[in-house]
Write a protein that holds these residues in place. Structure first.
Motif, PDB file in Angstrom:
ATOM      1  N   UNK A   1       0.829  -1.216   0.000  1.00 20.08           N
ATOM      2  CA  UNK A   1       0.000   0.000   0.000  1.00 20.08           C
ATOM      3  C   UNK A   1       0.855   1.254   0.000  1.00 20.08           C
ATOM      4  N   UNK A   2       1.850   1.290   0.879  1.00 20.66           N
ATOM      5  CA  UNK A   2       2.715   2.479   0.895  1.00 20.66           C
ATOM      6  C   UNK A   2       3.650   2.508  -0.306  1.00 20.66           C
ATOM      7  N   UNK A   3       4.011   1.318  -0.800  1.00 17.68           N
ATOM      8  CA  UNK A   3       4.821   1.264  -2.020  1.00 17.68           C
ATOM      9  C   UNK A   3       4.101   1.903  -3.202  1.00 17.68           C
ATOM     10  N   UNK A   4       2.790   1.824  -3.199  1.00 14.07           N
ATOM     11  CA  UNK A   4       2.002   2.457  -4.263  1.00 14.07           C
ATOM     12  C   UNK A   4       1.690   3.921  -3.953  1.00 14.07           C
ATOM     13  N   UNK A   5       1.332   4.193  -2.706  1.00 10.81           N
ATOM     14  CA  UNK A   5       0.790   5.510  -2.370  1.00 10.81           C
ATOM     15  C   UNK A   5       1.847   6.593  -2.189  1.00 10.81           C
TER      16      UNK A   5
ATOM     17  N   UNK B   1      -3.399   8.105  -3.881  1.00 11.33           N
ATOM     18  CA  UNK B   1      -2.567   8.551  -2.757  1.00 11.33           C
ATOM     19  C   UNK B   1      -3.264   8.309  -1.420  1.00 11.33           C
ATOM     20  N   UNK B   2      -4.336   9.055  -1.138  1.00  8.10           N
ATOM     21  CA  UNK B   2      -4.911   9.023   0.218  1.00  8.10           C
ATOM     22  C   UNK B   2      -5.528   7.659   0.545  1.00  8.10           C
ATOM     23  N   UNK B   3      -6.442   7.191  -0.303  1.00  6.53           N
ATOM     24  CA  UNK B   3      -7.136   5.952   0.055  1.00  6.53           C
ATOM     25  C   UNK B   3      -6.214   4.727  -0.003  1.00  6.53           C
ATOM     26  N   UNK B   4      -5.308   4.710  -0.959  1.00  7.24           N
ATOM     27  CA  UNK B   4      -4.392   3.560  -0.997  1.00  7.24           C
ATOM     28  C   UNK B   4      -3.452   3.600   0.217  1.00  7.24           C
ATOM     29  N   UNK B   5      -3.002   4.805   0.599  1.00  6.12           N
ATOM     30  CA  UNK B   5      -2.133   4.912   1.779  1.00  6.12           C
ATOM     31  C   UNK B   5      -2.878   4.504   3.043  1.00  6.12           C
ATOM     32  N   UNK B   6      -4.088   5.027   3.204  1.00  8.88           N
ATOM     33  CA  UNK B   6      -4.812   4.782   4.455  1.00  8.88           C
ATOM     34  C   UNK B   6      -5.437   3.388   4.474  1.00  8.88           C
ATOM     35  N   UNK B   7      -6.139   3.048   3.391  1.00 10.09           N
ATOM     36  CA  UNK B   7      -6.878   1.773   3.395  1.00 10.09           C
ATOM     37  C   UNK B   7      -5.951   0.570   3.236  1.00 10.09           C
TER      38      UNK B   7
END
Lengths: 182, 540
Positions: B385-389, B415-421
């Protein structure tokens, strides 16, 4: 001038490739980490190479965009650039107050939009007829918010607020308010 | 019958709330509150996703939609994430430092304040449609021609309650690190603080005389993230008081001038404070949690530990200086701030988070072969997730690209949803799955299959939703806007389908957990503990 749609296409391509690559790497890692390893330790040199790669990626992105996206240096230097035309637009009570005459621009002209707000924080964005974005900026009350743009493609452009200003602001759209002619 | 029995008593009746210590009960209360609010966020998120496919204004008027949109991230961050993170850290800090929590009583108060405050601001928004969004751009929160004055007062009061709970969390964490419990040798307060804040780690990087760290790396990460938590609560409390001044004046019939507050200055300080969450404590807490989970899963020492400690310190300083990437489209913002803070310092996050990513993967790699347990698979999901966001965030923090990305669905999707979710939430789920048997004294998970359903639905749903939102954003779709003519319909249908997968994943998880501990067990968590001990676990 390079069109914003071309930049967005380039970004779509680059990020899609990256996303597919990182997902493949993590999938591979997830599979291999469950298998017996050969006992080789990861050398610190690989770690420092990776750090170097991250530094290079972080810095080069901004240098590349500075050299390839024309509105980036133009924006940083906009106070020193003379515009061919200037349009002043005011916003009050969730309504754009446009110049009395229609905003018509000749292809290739550099135009300055000065946008002010009497009350809330708004946005000012220009959109093509297919709803894709040409550019946007924030409009803060108490400031003259200006943006400089060069139009290289003829067509009609719609203005809409790109910032939330309460539920009353959802109708802040001025269809085909700007026209670029040959 | 068997199903009902399991629903009431839990899987094999293994979970016995009577066996829990006060510390375990306190922690589990936080987790239950956090998961219930996560369910609310997922449900409201799905309502909004459906609304973006077809805005049914007769059923949900735009005012209600924006009230949901305002509460959605705040309930997600405060009600859900803060609850789970605070609970986990109030357990882990004393557990790792081998001394009791400074105050369990205050710990329980924190849970009540965060949970109760979240309910107050959610309810006031839901009923009165107070909807200035979490950004609170001046002077929107004080625009009483659009919003209910009393709704706003209750909303801000709810946020203030959460912030009071947050301040108590900060105090409890630092007091726990530094205080001397009864019967223990006098604790070296200065040295402990130096180690927790990373000064000793820095010294070790440049000194031949390497000194042992007084606090473990996860505790150091928690301490550093807690500094940002403290600063952030100060900014939010200050802003809340400012808005309340306007509200109380309006109650007495006095309309204070909005222009008395400079909109740009306000936006700078508020984003400075907000970024201490978004770019500070989230990244620091997440990195610390990755390190902890990697060492617990592998039983090995962390790869490049001193560098990891130093990177956490750098991340804290970076988080104090990156806020300007939120103001790249504000033309009045000085260009130097946009370039230095917005572009250059923000690029450091690629480095600090990249280091954490690499260090965690190498630590896991060093312990091959690993069994693909629930904590491991969710940890890998969080890393992905963080690798993408994070790169998505670095892209939008560029002056050229921000001009065509700001406030589009790109920002809030990839950015936001991939990082958070995907990034944050899957990391938290990894911790929840790891700590579940520890905190429940050996309760058994009801179904491994449901845990797998949870994993795949959440991962594919989270990435899919972010991707389709991002595609719409690149085509010009704005966030915080309602489209009535189906302009981006195919993307919104696909994003809604992906969003529904997340909801299915959560339903599978929630059912699995309830069936594991039983309804009686959930109720028992909220009853006082019968054990008179300050120890985190029974008999330890």
């Amino acid at each position: 001038m390079v069109d914003s749609s071309l930049v967005l296409f380039g970004q779509t391509l680059a990020y899609t490739l990256y996303a597919l690559a990182i997902m493949a790497v993590m999938g591979w890692f997830g599979y291999r980490v469950t298998k017996q390893g050969k006992g080789r330790d990861i050398k610190p040199a690989l770690f420092y190479t990776f750090v170097g790669f991250l530094v290079l990626a972080g810095v080069s992105l901004h240098i590349i965009t500075h050299e390839t996206i024309p509105w980036k240096p133009m924006d940083l230097n906009r106070s020193a650039i003379k515009a061919d035309k200037t349009f002043s637009i005011n916003i009050a009570n969730q309504k754009f107050i446009l110049p009395a005459e229609k905003m018509v621009i000749k292809k290739g002209e550099t135009v300055r939009f000065n946008v002010t707000s009497d009350d809330l924080t708004y946005g000012f964005g220009l959109f093509r007829t297919d709803n894709s974005m040409v550019f946007q900026m924030q409009v803060l009350p108490g400031y003259v918010n200006d943006i400089l743009w060069r139009f290289d493609k003829a067509g009609a452009y719609t203005i809409r607020s790109t910032e939330y200003s309460g539920p009353k602001g959802i109708g802040m759209i001025e269809k085909n308010a700007v026209e670029v002619v040959e | 019958m068997n199903l009902i029995h399991t629903f009431l008593k839990g899987e094999e009746g293994l979970f016995r709330p009577d066996s829990l210590t006060p510390m375990q009960k306190m922690t589990l209360r936080f987790v239950v509150v956090g998961l219930l609010y996560y369910g609310l966020v997922a449900l409201e998120g799905m309502i909004m996703r459906t609304y973006l496919v077809k805005p049914v204004v007769d059923l949900i008027p735009p005012t209600q939609y924006y009230a949901i949109l305002t509460a959605h991230p705040l309930v997600g961050i405060f009600g859900s994430t803060y609850s789970i993170v605070f609970g986990a850290f109030l357990f882990l800090v004393p557990y790792l430092m081998k001394k009791p929590l400074w105050s369990i009583k205050i710990g329980n108060w924190i849970c009540g304040l965060v949970g109760g405050g979240t309910f107050v601001f959610w309810l006031s928004g839901f009923i009165t449609h107070y909807a200035p969004l979490y950004t609170l751009y001046w002077p929107l929160p004080a625009d009483f021609t659009q919003f209910s004055l009393w709704g706003g007062i209750f909303f801000i009061t709810g946020i203030a309650l959460v912030m009071v709970g947050t301040v108590l969390f900060v105090i409890n964490i630092f007091k726990t690190i530094t205080y001397t419990p009864e019967g223990m040798a006098k604790q070296p307060v200065g040295a402990l603080l130096g180690s927790a804040l990373g000064l000793s780690g820095f010294r070790n990087l440049f000194s031949k005389d390497k000194k042992e760290h007084l606090v473990s790396l996860p505790v150091a990460a928690i301490a550093r993230g807690t500094i940002d938590t403290a600063l952030n609560s100060g900014i939010i409390l200050f802003t809340g008081v400012l808005i309340l001044v306007y509200m109380i004046a309006a109650v007495f019939g006095v309309n204070l001038k909005h222009s008395a507050v400079d909109a740009l200055l306000y936006k700078n300080w508020f984003w400075w404070g907000l970024d201490l969450i978004a770019d500070g404590l989230v990244l620091i807490f997440v990195a610390g949690t990755w390190y902890l989970l990697a060492t617990l899963i592998t039983g090995k020492k962390l790869f490049m530990e001193n560098i990891a400690r130093a990177a956490l310190f750098v991340e804290m300083v970076v988080s104090w200086t990156v806020w300007s990437h939120h103001l790249m489209s504000d033309q009045a913002q000085p260009g130097i701030l946009k370039v230095v803070s917005g572009e250059m310092v923000t690029a450091f996050e690629l480095i600090t988070q990249g280091l954490a990513f690499f260090i965690t993967l190498v630590t896991l790699w060093s312990a091959r072969p690993l069994r693909m347990t629930n904590p491991l698979k969710f940890l890998l999901g969080g890393l992905l997730g963080f690798g993408l966001a994070v790169p998505a965030g670095i892209i939008q923090a560029d002056l050229g690209l921000n001009r065509i990305l700001h406030n589009t669905q790109w920002i809030v999707g990839p950015h936001v949803h991939v990082a958070v979710l995907v990034g944050l939430t899957m990391t938290l789920y990894s911790a929840v799955y790891y700590l579940f048997p520890v905190l429940t004294n050996g309760a058994k998970l009801y179904s491994e299959k449901l845990a797998n359903v949870h994993f795949w639905c959440h991962l594919l749903g989270g990435i899919g939703m972010g991707a389709f939102m991002g595609m719409a954003g690149l085509q010009g779709m704005l966030r915080r806007t309602i489209y009535f003519e189906g302009e981006f319909l195919p993307f919104m249908i696909l994003a809604a389908l992906a969003g529904s997968l997340i909801l299915v994943g959560f339903a599978a998880f929630f059912f699995n957990i309830v069936m594991s501990v039983g309804l009686n067990g959930v109720i028992g968590i909220f009853m006082p503990s019968k054990l008179k001990t300050k120890d985190p676990l029974p008999g330890k």
